[in-house]
Write a protein that holds these residues in place. Sequence first.
Motif, PDB file in Angstrom:
ATOM      1  N   GLY A  11       0.828  -1.204   0.000  1.00  0.00           N
ATOM      2  CA  GLY A  11       0.000   0.000   0.000  1.00  0.00           C
ATOM      3  C   GLY A  11       0.857   1.245   0.000  1.00  0.00           C
ATOM      4  N   ASP A  12       0.169   2.385   0.009  1.00  0.00           N
ATOM      5  CA  ASP A  12       0.835   3.681   0.044  1.00  0.00           C
ATOM      6  C   ASP A  12       1.096   4.021   1.512  1.00  0.00           C
ATOM      7  N   CYS A  13       2.344   4.299   1.850  1.00  0.00           N
ATOM      8  CA  CYS A  13       2.667   4.477   3.284  1.00  0.00           C
ATOM      9  C   CYS A  13       1.889   5.627   3.907  1.00  0.00           C
ATOM     10  N   ILE A  14       1.587   6.653   3.118  1.00  0.00           N
ATOM     11  CA  ILE A  14       0.862   7.795   3.704  1.00  0.00           C
ATOM     12  C   ILE A  14      -0.557   7.364   4.075  1.00  0.00           C
ATOM     13  N   ALA A  30      13.790   5.034   6.631  1.00  0.00           N
ATOM     14  CA  ALA A  30      13.103   5.361   5.378  1.00  0.00           C
ATOM     15  C   ALA A  30      14.119   5.601   4.266  1.00  0.00           C
ATOM     16  N   ASP A  31      13.952   4.860   3.191  1.00  0.00           N
ATOM     17  CA  ASP A  31      14.817   5.011   2.013  1.00  0.00           C
ATOM     18  C   ASP A  31      13.875   5.232   0.828  1.00  0.00           C
ATOM     19  N   PRO A  32      13.383   6.486   0.683  1.00  0.00           N
ATOM     20  CA  PRO A  32      12.360   6.731  -0.339  1.00  0.00           C
ATOM     21  C   PRO A  32      12.972   6.740  -1.738  1.00  0.00           C
ATOM     22  N   LYS A  39      13.531   3.250 -12.500  1.00  0.00           N
ATOM     23  CA  LYS A  39      12.388   2.473 -13.014  1.00  0.00           C
ATOM     24  C   LYS A  39      11.900   1.509 -11.931  1.00  0.00           C
ATOM     25  N   TYR A  40      10.865   1.924 -11.211  1.00  0.00           N
ATOM     26  CA  TYR A  40      10.250   1.032 -10.219  1.00  0.00           C
ATOM     27  C   TYR A  40       9.040   0.359 -10.855  1.00  0.00           C
ATOM     28  N   ASP A  41       8.575  -0.681 -10.197  1.00  0.00           N
ATOM     29  CA  ASP A  41       7.413  -1.410 -10.692  1.00  0.00           C
ATOM     30  C   ASP A  41       6.173  -0.505 -10.764  1.00  0.00           C
ATOM     31  N   GLN A 183      18.888  -2.037  -3.710  1.00  0.00           N
ATOM     32  CA  GLN A 183      18.799  -2.701  -2.423  1.00  0.00           C
ATOM     33  C   GLN A 183      19.874  -2.157  -1.467  1.00  0.00           C
ATOM     34  N   MET A 184      19.508  -1.882  -0.239  1.00  0.00           N
ATOM     35  CA  MET A 184      20.492  -1.441   0.767  1.00  0.00           C
ATOM     36  C   MET A 184      21.252  -2.654   1.318  1.00  0.00           C
ATOM     37  N   PRO A 185      22.515  -2.502   1.695  1.00  0.00           N
ATOM     38  CA  PRO A 185      23.251  -3.639   2.276  1.00  0.00           C
ATOM     39  C   PRO A 185      22.720  -4.002   3.665  1.00  0.00           C
ATOM     40  N   ASP A 205       9.686   0.325   8.199  1.00  0.00           N
ATOM     41  CA  ASP A 205      10.246   0.866   6.955  1.00  0.00           C
ATOM     42  C   ASP A 205       9.079   1.215   6.031  1.00  0.00           C
ATOM     43  N   PRO A 206       8.838   2.531   5.820  1.00  0.00           N
ATOM     44  CA  PRO A 206       7.688   2.922   4.996  1.00  0.00           C
ATOM     45  C   PRO A 206       7.912   2.714   3.494  1.00  0.00           C
ATOM     46  N   PHE A 207       9.160   2.485   3.071  1.00  0.00           N
ATOM     47  CA  PHE A 207       9.476   2.254   1.651  1.00  0.00           C
ATOM     48  C   PHE A 207      10.289   0.960   1.568  1.00  0.00           C
ATOM     49  N   SER A 208       9.604  -0.132   1.734  1.00  0.00           N
ATOM     50  CA  SER A 208      10.280  -1.387   2.054  1.00  0.00           C
ATOM     51  C   SER A 208      11.108  -1.988   0.911  1.00  0.00           C
ATOM     52  N   GLY A 209      10.697  -1.766  -0.346  1.00  0.00           N
ATOM     53  CA  GLY A 209      11.462  -2.275  -1.497  1.00  0.00           C
ATOM     54  C   GLY A 209      11.663  -3.775  -1.432  1.00  0.00           C
ATOM     55  N   SER A 210      12.929  -4.190  -1.376  1.00  0.00           N
ATOM     56  CA  SER A 210      13.226  -5.629  -1.336  1.00  0.00           C
ATOM     57  C   SER A 210      13.126  -6.199   0.080  1.00  0.00           C
ATOM     58  N   GLY A 211      12.799  -5.344   1.054  1.00  0.00           N
ATOM     59  CA  GLY A 211      12.570  -5.830   2.421  1.00  0.00           C
ATOM     60  C   GLY A 211      13.822  -5.924   3.281  1.00  0.00           C
ATOM     61  N   THR A 212      14.892  -5.210   2.895  1.00  0.00           N
ATOM     62  CA  THR A 212      16.146  -5.326   3.658  1.00  0.00           C
ATOM     63  C   THR A 212      15.958  -5.003   5.146  1.00  0.00           C
ATOM     64  N   THR A 213      15.264  -3.908   5.436  1.00  0.00           N
ATOM     65  CA  THR A 213      15.096  -3.506   6.844  1.00  0.00           C
ATOM     66  C   THR A 213      14.387  -4.605   7.629  1.00  0.00           C
ATOM     67  N   ILE A 227       6.243  -1.249   4.485  1.00  0.00           N
ATOM     68  CA  ILE A 227       5.120  -0.847   3.625  1.00  0.00           C
ATOM     69  C   ILE A 227       5.678  -0.637   2.221  1.00  0.00           C
ATOM     70  N   GLU A 228       5.007  -1.193   1.247  1.00  0.00           N
ATOM     71  CA  GLU A 228       5.537  -1.166  -0.121  1.00  0.00           C
ATOM     72  C   GLU A 228       4.381  -1.029  -1.110  1.00  0.00           C
ATOM     73  N   LEU A 229       4.552  -0.055  -2.021  1.00  0.00           N
ATOM     74  CA  LEU A 229       3.528   0.242  -3.026  1.00  0.00           C
ATOM     75  C   LEU A 229       3.330  -0.908  -4.010  1.00  0.00           C
ATOM     76  N   SER A 230       4.409  -1.543  -4.391  1.00  0.00           N
ATOM     77  CA  SER A 230       4.329  -2.584  -5.427  1.00  0.00           C
ATOM     78  C   SER A 230       3.980  -3.944  -4.807  1.00  0.00           C
TER      79      SER A 230
HETATM   80  C1  LIG Z   1      14.640   3.142  -2.776  1.00  0.00           C
HETATM   81  S1  LIG Z   1      13.460   1.885  -2.717  1.00  0.00           S
HETATM   82  C2  LIG Z   1      13.722   1.155  -1.140  1.00  0.00           C
HETATM   83  C3  LIG Z   1      14.796   0.121  -1.143  1.00  0.00           C
HETATM   84  C4  LIG Z   1      14.950  -0.597   0.167  1.00  0.00           C
HETATM   85  N1  LIG Z   1      15.615   0.224   1.149  1.00  0.00           N
HETATM   86  C5  LIG Z   1      15.727  -1.911  -0.016  1.00  0.00           C
HETATM   87  O1  LIG Z   1      16.798  -2.102   0.593  1.00  0.00           O
HETATM   88  O2  LIG Z   1      15.286  -2.745  -0.768  1.00  0.00           O
HETATM   89  C6  LIG Z   1      11.977   2.755  -2.535  1.00  0.00           C
HETATM   90  C7  LIG Z   1      10.727   1.889  -2.557  1.00  0.00           C
HETATM   91  O3  LIG Z   1       9.589   2.689  -2.170  1.00  0.00           O
HETATM   92  C8  LIG Z   1       8.450   2.215  -2.851  1.00  0.00           C
HETATM   93  N2  LIG Z   1       7.418   3.296  -2.767  1.00  0.00           N
HETATM   94  C9  LIG Z   1       7.313   4.423  -3.500  1.00  0.00           C
HETATM   95  N3  LIG Z   1       6.299   5.177  -3.065  1.00  0.00           N
HETATM   96  C10 LIG Z   1       5.760   4.528  -2.009  1.00  0.00           C
HETATM   97  C11 LIG Z   1       4.692   4.812  -1.120  1.00  0.00           C
HETATM   98  N4  LIG Z   1       3.982   5.947  -1.232  1.00  0.00           N
HETATM   99  N5  LIG Z   1       4.394   3.930  -0.152  1.00  0.00           N
HETATM  100  C12 LIG Z   1       5.122   2.789  -0.035  1.00  0.00           C
HETATM  101  N6  LIG Z   1       6.134   2.459  -0.849  1.00  0.00           N
HETATM  102  C13 LIG Z   1       6.455   3.324  -1.828  1.00  0.00           C
HETATM  103  C14 LIG Z   1       8.963   1.911  -4.245  1.00  0.00           C
HETATM  104  O4  LIG Z   1       8.121   1.003  -4.923  1.00  0.00           O
HETATM  105  C15 LIG Z   1      10.342   1.301  -3.921  1.00  0.00           C
HETATM  106  O5  LIG Z   1      10.270  -0.079  -3.831  1.00  0.00           O
END
Ligand SMILES: C[S@@+](CC[C@H](N)C(=O)[O-])C[C@H]1O[C@@H](n2cnc3c(N)ncnc32)[C@H](O)[C@@H]1O
Length: 343
Positions: A11-14, A30-32, A39-41, A183-185, A205-213, A227-230
């Motif tokens: 979902g959208d973190c906001i 947070a790693d926005p 190019k994100y999904d 992806q963050m280390p 982690d509001p921008f979870s991406g690959s879920g590293t946190t 929380i992850e949009l994709s």
């Molecule tokens: C820079 S990446 C995060 C990478 C993460 N730190 C990792 O290690 O994998 C940013 C992520 O935020 C997601 N994203 C963008 N807008 C978002 C939102 N409003 N709510 C949740 N996720 C969002 C993107 O799809 C993307 O996967």
Amino acid sequence: MQKFLNKIICGDCIEVLGKVRRPFADLIFADPPFNIGYKYDKYNDKQKHDSYVAWTKDWMTICKKVLKPHGSFYIAICDEYAADVKIIADELGLFMRNWLIWHYSFGQQMKNKFARSHTHIFYFVKDKINFTFNDDTARIISDRQKRYRDKRANPEGKMPDDVWDEYPRVCGTFEERTDFPCQMPESLLARIIRASSNEGDWVLDPFSGSGTTAVVAAKLNRKYTGIELSSQYAKESQKRIERCKGLAIEGEGKRKWTEQMNQELKWLYHENKVPTEQLRDDPSLLALFTDKFNKRIGEVENAFQPTQVIRHLIQMRKSAKLGPLRGQPISRKSQNSDVEVTL
Ligand SMILES: C[S@@+](CC[C@H](N)C(=O)[O-])C[C@H]1O[C@@H](n2cnc3c(N)ncnc32)[C@H](O)[C@@H]1O
């Protein structure tokens, strides 16, 4: 809050965090997206400057609301928006404890300017006096200890500088690499989570991406929410967390070198930057290093012995599992060793 516990929510973190009534997070990382056209999904990473800054203010405000009063809030950001993040944080009444620079190897090569090789990581707290900071988890062996044998050196080691150069970007060939692009280390997240939370605390982690946190939080016995949009990224990261659970169970066999132990040993080696030859030849340094390793993996009663650690380190080096140390000054001893020297 149970529905958030140890989950990656799609979902959208906001929107998702906007519905939360009470602060629950002890630590937020947070790693926005950096608004650089990645190019994100699902997310479009090319917004107008003003709307990106306004959006940044929105998610930072919501994050602050769900952060507990003693909580810590880390934000990774690029040069273009670092100043905006700092101004917004000031407006929100957050206190900056460090403006960290993550200086990584494998920076992106560019034809017409210098290669980009750093990211800003802000470390804020809500309450400038009452917060968690476990300095003992971050301390590294100091030059006074490793080079000068200075008796005045703090036996616990020194705090790392605010420029972190021991964590390379996660490249395609790395074992921890998933299909996710930025992806963050894990090692970098481990330093932050250990220092700014305790076992059982809740990491968001509001921008979870690959879920590293979430992966690192789970490995370190913290609760987590990502929380992850994709939906694709959310699904893949959930699988990654499941895989890491298996690794933790494997760690029960005490004298076996598990993957997690190998990883910890490698991280510690790169953080402390003491070449294996020097560790081998210096019993007091090796004892310090071994002590730090045992603390990292939570071994007290059944601690590893220095000889076991150095033997294993040398084995890992020979099988190219350690990688070269970065940025050590050249010395006769360090030539032909595991030190990477830039001439
Ligand atoms: C820079 S990446 C995060 C990478 C993460 N730190 C990792 O290690 O994998 C940013 C992520 O935020 C997601 N994203 C963008 N807008 C978002 C939102 N409003 N709510 C949740 N996720 C969002 C993107 O799809 C993307 O996967």
